[in-house]
Write a protein that holds these residues in place. Sequence first.
Motif, mmCIF file in Angstrom:
data_model
loop_
_atom_site.group_PDB
_atom_site.id
_atom_site.type_symbol
_atom_site.label_atom_id
_atom_site.label_comp_id
_atom_site.label_asym_id
_atom_site.label_seq_id
_atom_site.Cartn_x
_atom_site.Cartn_y
_atom_site.Cartn_z
ATOM 1 N N UNK A 53 -14.421 61.700 40.311
ATOM 2 C CA UNK A 53 -13.853 62.450 41.430
ATOM 3 C C UNK A 53 -12.401 62.838 41.190
ATOM 4 N N UNK A 54 -11.746 62.182 40.265
ATOM 5 C CA UNK A 54 -10.334 62.465 39.990
ATOM 6 C C UNK A 54 -10.131 63.552 38.942
ATOM 7 N N UNK A 55 -11.230 64.071 38.375
ATOM 8 C CA UNK A 55 -11.079 65.157 37.394
ATOM 9 C C UNK A 55 -10.336 66.326 38.039
ATOM 10 N N UNK A 56 -9.314 66.847 37.377
ATOM 11 C CA UNK A 56 -8.513 67.917 37.985
ATOM 12 C C UNK A 56 -9.141 69.291 37.811
ATOM 13 N N UNK A 98 -0.756 62.646 33.402
ATOM 14 C CA UNK A 98 -1.356 61.615 34.251
ATOM 15 C C UNK A 98 -1.862 60.450 33.413
ATOM 16 N N UNK A 99 -0.918 59.586 33.006
ATOM 17 C CA UNK A 99 -1.310 58.437 32.207
ATOM 18 C C UNK A 99 -1.792 57.263 33.049
ATOM 19 N N UNK A 100 -1.580 57.320 34.349
ATOM 20 C CA UNK A 100 -2.203 56.326 35.223
ATOM 21 C C UNK A 100 -3.720 56.506 35.196
ATOM 22 N N UNK A 101 -4.157 57.752 35.211
ATOM 23 C CA UNK A 101 -5.585 58.079 35.134
ATOM 24 C C UNK A 101 -6.155 57.622 33.791
ATOM 25 N N UNK A 102 -5.435 57.925 32.709
ATOM 26 C CA UNK A 102 -5.901 57.531 31.386
ATOM 27 C C UNK A 102 -5.957 56.009 31.265
ATOM 28 N N UNK A 103 -4.976 55.323 31.837
ATOM 29 C CA UNK A 103 -5.002 53.853 31.812
ATOM 30 C C UNK A 103 -6.241 53.327 32.542
ATOM 31 N N UNK A 134 -12.769 60.648 29.915
ATOM 32 C CA UNK A 134 -11.482 60.537 29.218
ATOM 33 C C UNK A 134 -11.243 61.738 28.317
ATOM 34 N N UNK A 135 -12.279 62.197 27.622
ATOM 35 C CA UNK A 135 -12.126 63.386 26.783
ATOM 36 C C UNK A 135 -11.805 64.612 27.635
ATOM 37 N N UNK A 136 -12.452 64.731 28.789
ATOM 38 C CA UNK A 136 -12.136 65.837 29.701
ATOM 39 C C UNK A 136 -10.671 65.781 30.137
ATOM 40 N N UNK A 137 -10.191 64.577 30.436
ATOM 41 C CA UNK A 137 -8.807 64.431 30.889
ATOM 42 C C UNK A 137 -7.836 64.797 29.771
ATOM 43 N N UNK A 138 -8.126 64.377 28.543
ATOM 44 C CA UNK A 138 -7.258 64.774 27.431
ATOM 45 C C UNK A 138 -7.332 66.282 27.181
ATOM 46 N N UNK A 179 -9.736 64.929 18.689
ATOM 47 C CA UNK A 179 -10.224 63.730 19.370
ATOM 48 C C UNK A 179 -11.329 64.080 20.370
ATOM 49 N N UNK A 180 -11.104 65.093 21.173
ATOM 50 C CA UNK A 180 -12.097 65.500 22.175
ATOM 51 C C UNK A 180 -13.419 65.828 21.498
ATOM 52 N N UNK A 181 -13.346 66.611 20.434
ATOM 53 C CA UNK A 181 -14.561 67.038 19.733
ATOM 54 C C UNK A 181 -15.270 65.832 19.110
ATOM 55 N N UNK A 182 -14.524 64.984 18.385
ATOM 56 C CA UNK A 182 -15.129 63.838 17.706
ATOM 57 C C UNK A 182 -15.710 62.842 18.702
ATOM 58 N N UNK A 183 -15.011 62.624 19.809
ATOM 59 C CA UNK A 183 -15.489 61.671 20.809
ATOM 60 C C UNK A 183 -16.810 62.130 21.414
#
Length: 622
Positions: A53-56, A98-103, A134-138, A179-183
């Motif tokens: 739900x937090x995806x921007x 938004x590193x709180x989200x990533x954390x 996480x990949x979407x967020x990055x 990273x996104x692609x490999x993940x």
Amino acid sequence: MKNFKYIYLVIFLAAAGCSNDEFLDREPTDILGEEQVWGNEDLVFSVLADLYNRLPDYQGLENWWEYTNFDEAFASNAGDYGRHQNQEYSYGDWGMWDYAYIRDLNLFIERCEAATALSTESKASFLAEAKFIRAMVYFEHVKRMGGVPLILESMEYDYSGDPTYLQYPRAKEHEIYDFVIAEMEDVKDDLPNGSTKSRATKGAALALVSRAALYAGSIAKYGQLTPEVSLPGGEVGIPNSMADAYYTTALNASEEVMSLGTYELYNQDPDKSENYTNIFLNKSSNNEVILAKDFLVQGRTHGFTIETIPRSLREENTSGGKLNPSLNLVQSYELLDNTFAELPTKDASGNPIYYDDPMEIFAGRDPRLLGTVIVPGSSFRGKKVDIWAGYKLQNGSVITSDQLGGQAQLPGSSSSVQVVGFDGPIDQLEWSAQNGFYLRKYVDTSVGSGQRGTGSAVWLVRFRFAEILLNAAEAAFELDQLDKAAEYMNQVRRRAGFPVDLTPSEIDFDRIVHERKVELAFENHILWDKKRWRLAHRIWNGVSTNLTNNPGDALAVSTRVFGLKPYKYYEPGSPNNGKWIFEEFVPAPVFNAHRFRLGNYYSFISDGVRNNNPKIIRNPNH
């Protein structure tokens, strides 16, 4: 006395509590511990649902006004006129850090990996979904900021007074895309093939690869046009030598989505305009949508229809009609013979063209126009939308009203008649069709969806099969595989209603840009596409030009939002009396051109972020 009684009660309860050690040792009933959460798959999913739900979404159904930031639409809301009056984009616009989200995502992944009470299958699925998010967020970070620190584990401060071990430098821009692609390649087989539209699937993972690789390839190729938009360490900018590899990855991922057999173009309604509209309304039998934010799944609705429904049809008296698609967009829909043309308002001599019906001016065009925009003369929810600006007299003067559906006397008449539509356009009358159009796309047809107590459950589509085909077409074009490019693009165009295919020789950069513009309008692509192609500073260049007469030109300047006024012609005794004429115009609140500067390609990294971490360097041109 009453207050003293309350005090005595509190003292008594406190004393009673202190006399019983077991009371102090009881587990809290309103907080769940980690063991409780990670021992129950339903609770784990509830945590995961919050992360989803937090995806921007920079543009979306919960923030309609963001659709009016460029040249797709006008904001018919007085509080948003500034979007058209002083539009020098800020360096901080559309930024994200938004590193709180990533954390939180890293913690979820670590705790899921350590959990012992989950089944092997559920554990793998939860991990794959969390890594997808996480990949979407990055990806959301890199398309806004360029390279960012790549943090893949939770970090804790040891209170030693030395925080330097927590300070990571920015990764290279291409490293985040890599990273996104490999993940996604790593986890795709741990995700289901279909069965859901609101959670990650193999198709969604591949769609993310398709989009991310296409973006990286575009930046590698077209970033060479703006060498000043780069950093020597590679935090911004991707080497040109990497372009073909990214395009190949995008094409392969797109074709793998096609090979799944799970997705297809929505093609259920014989009326091509309605068919296009229903891609975004029909949830029950829709194999085009790959991933969507489905509000109903979350047990809630949104107010997009409340804000955008035509004024005369609104179900609330406090809103409606706030989002008016631009004439810039409307005239971009080409003719069905695959040619581009302005809307014919005047003949070769400069005289008005007279129409028996206002819909005639839009005839013979791409059906996606009427699936996206409510134009003068069209209907919505089975009712005619009343868009017309007044009576135009022979001498050029106009009889109208400043009230919707207002009345006045016409020359030679002794009684009053309606002289303007109940939907506008009336200059600077907010919540109406100020520029002559309303939005059709995403606006709910269900009765009650325009009421605040009910709202709309229409989903926000994040990935769909048509985009995958267009991604494949673009990647194939860039790799000089024109036969493939034509076939993938023509699949989208055939579904739209074009009777004649484009030939491979007709596929060029202008066609790639145009097809995405009309197929993906109001789907949060306009900014990111113009940025990755390095077109944004060229088409939103701050110069107040007229409406382009070549809507198929990818470099056509489009810095102001134009509108179209339909008039009823009044000249009793003339064969044209009562017919319709049209005039292009610029809405009164639009008095400054959009200006996208080189510094807008990557958003501003705040002073606070850089003060806390001296290893973070500024983005270029800031």
